[in-house]
Design an enzyme around this catalytic site. Structure first.
Site, PDB file in Angstrom:
ATOM      1  N   CYS A 160     -25.915  31.776 -44.429  1.00  0.00           N
ATOM      2  CA  CYS A 160     -26.106  33.129 -44.939  1.00  0.00           C
ATOM      3  C   CYS A 160     -26.299  33.056 -46.453  1.00  0.00           C
ATOM      4  CB  CYS A 160     -24.886  33.972 -44.604  1.00  0.00           C
ATOM      5  SG  CYS A 160     -24.801  35.530 -45.480  1.00  0.00           S
ATOM      6  N   GLU A 161     -27.374  33.638 -46.937  1.00  0.00           N
ATOM      7  CA  GLU A 161     -27.648  33.543 -48.369  1.00  0.00           C
ATOM      8  C   GLU A 161     -26.705  34.396 -49.220  1.00  0.00           C
ATOM      9  OE1 GLU A 161     -31.206  36.675 -49.385  1.00  0.00           O
ATOM     10  OE2 GLU A 161     -31.784  34.732 -48.563  1.00  0.00           O
ATOM     11  N   HIS A 162     -25.980  35.309 -48.596  1.00  0.00           N
ATOM     12  CA  HIS A 162     -25.076  36.162 -49.374  1.00  0.00           C
ATOM     13  C   HIS A 162     -23.759  35.476 -49.718  1.00  0.00           C
ATOM     14  CE1 HIS A 162     -27.370  39.724 -47.454  1.00  0.00           C
ATOM     15  NE2 HIS A 162     -27.909  39.386 -48.605  1.00  0.00           N
ATOM     16  N   HIS A 163     -23.249  34.627 -48.809  1.00  0.00           N
ATOM     17  CA  HIS A 163     -21.948  33.987 -49.041  1.00  0.00           C
ATOM     18  C   HIS A 163     -21.991  32.471 -48.923  1.00  0.00           C
ATOM     19  CE1 HIS A 163     -20.881  38.157 -47.797  1.00  0.00           C
ATOM     20  NE2 HIS A 163     -20.046  38.020 -48.811  1.00  0.00           N
ATOM     21  N   GLN A 176     -30.702  36.430 -41.161  1.00  0.00           N
ATOM     22  CA  GLN A 176     -31.138  36.341 -39.767  1.00  0.00           C
ATOM     23  C   GLN A 176     -32.399  37.173 -39.532  1.00  0.00           C
ATOM     24  OE1 GLN A 176     -28.053  36.812 -36.793  1.00  0.00           O
ATOM     25  NE2 GLN A 176     -29.529  37.440 -35.242  1.00  0.00           N
ATOM     26  N   HIS A 219     -21.916  35.241 -37.323  1.00  0.00           N
ATOM     27  CA  HIS A 219     -21.928  35.019 -38.773  1.00  0.00           C
ATOM     28  C   HIS A 219     -20.508  34.782 -39.278  1.00  0.00           C
ATOM     29  CE1 HIS A 219     -26.136  36.356 -39.709  1.00  0.00           C
ATOM     30  NE2 HIS A 219     -26.017  36.694 -38.429  1.00  0.00           N
ATOM     31  N   CYS A 232     -19.523  34.865 -42.204  1.00  0.00           N
ATOM     32  CA  CYS A 232     -19.165  35.831 -43.257  1.00  0.00           C
ATOM     33  C   CYS A 232     -18.517  37.073 -42.651  1.00  0.00           C
ATOM     34  CB  CYS A 232     -20.378  36.199 -44.110  1.00  0.00           C
ATOM     35  SG  CYS A 232     -21.777  36.857 -43.197  1.00  0.00           S
TER      36      CYS A 232
END
Length: 191
Positions: free
Chosen positions: A78-81, A120, A148, A150
């Site tokens: 996941c690019e956010h976390h 995703q 996920h 996250c």
């Protein structure tokens, strides 16, 4: 631009310090190197064009029937976390004028796009666009179902929750019967 392994090692060392750990203690001494090698592997898709796998094509006597490759394992970050999400991808397509490719190519394309910081939703579209762009089928449908980390190890902490995304192109978008058949075949015969 390639991966800067040394810079990753330095950053991991600094993160360990920042959380209050001793990066020089025995158990952590090689962690920056291990993390850097892992990042080189899990983000290798940044430095390739996964669509290249579809360059190998065959013609099968006007075959224009649905082909589905189900349950392709997906592991991404996941690019956010920068924590993993993982699950399965399903790709359905209808070849145009018998233009097909090897079934393993779908797994390679999924893996190539998954091996980069990712969403995703974007991953699902990238796979569909690659199939349409390289194979020029009558249509493609891609479904990804993933868990996920996250959502499971932080924040809301809801282990087992699944996120489903789909991307539909061509006849799968314009013909509800064809789309329904593909979804039905993907959902049926679950392991």
């Amino acid at each position: 631009m390639g991966m800067d392994i040394e810079k990753i090692e330095q950053a991991v060392y600094m993160i360990l310090e920042a959380i209050g750990e001793d990066p020089d203690r025995e158990g952590l001494r090689d962690t920056p190197k291990r993390v850097a090698r892992m990042y080189a592997e899990v983000f290798a898709g940044l430095h390739e064009d996964p669509s290249k796998h579809f360059k190998v094509q065959f013609t099968e006597e006007q075959h224009e029937e649905m082909v589905i490759v189900k349950d392709i394992p997906v592991y991404s970050m996941c690019e956010h976390h920068l924590v993993p999400f993982y699950g399965k991808a399903h790709v359905a397509y209808i070849p145009r004028k018998g233009k097909i490719t090897g079934l393993s190519k779908f797994a390679r394309v999924v893996e190539g796009f998954a091996h980069r910081p990712q969403l995703q939703e974007r991953l699902t579209s990238q796979i569909a666009n690659a199939v349409m762009g390289e194979l020029d089928p009558l249509g493609v449908l891609v479904v990804i179902e993933a868990e996920h980390m996250c959502m499971t190890m932080r924040g809301v902490k809801k282990a087992g929750s699944q996120t489903l995304t789909s991307a539909v192109r061509g006849i799968f978008k314009t013909n509800p019967i064809t789309r329904s058949e593909a979804f039905s075949l993907i959902q049926g015969h679950r392991n």
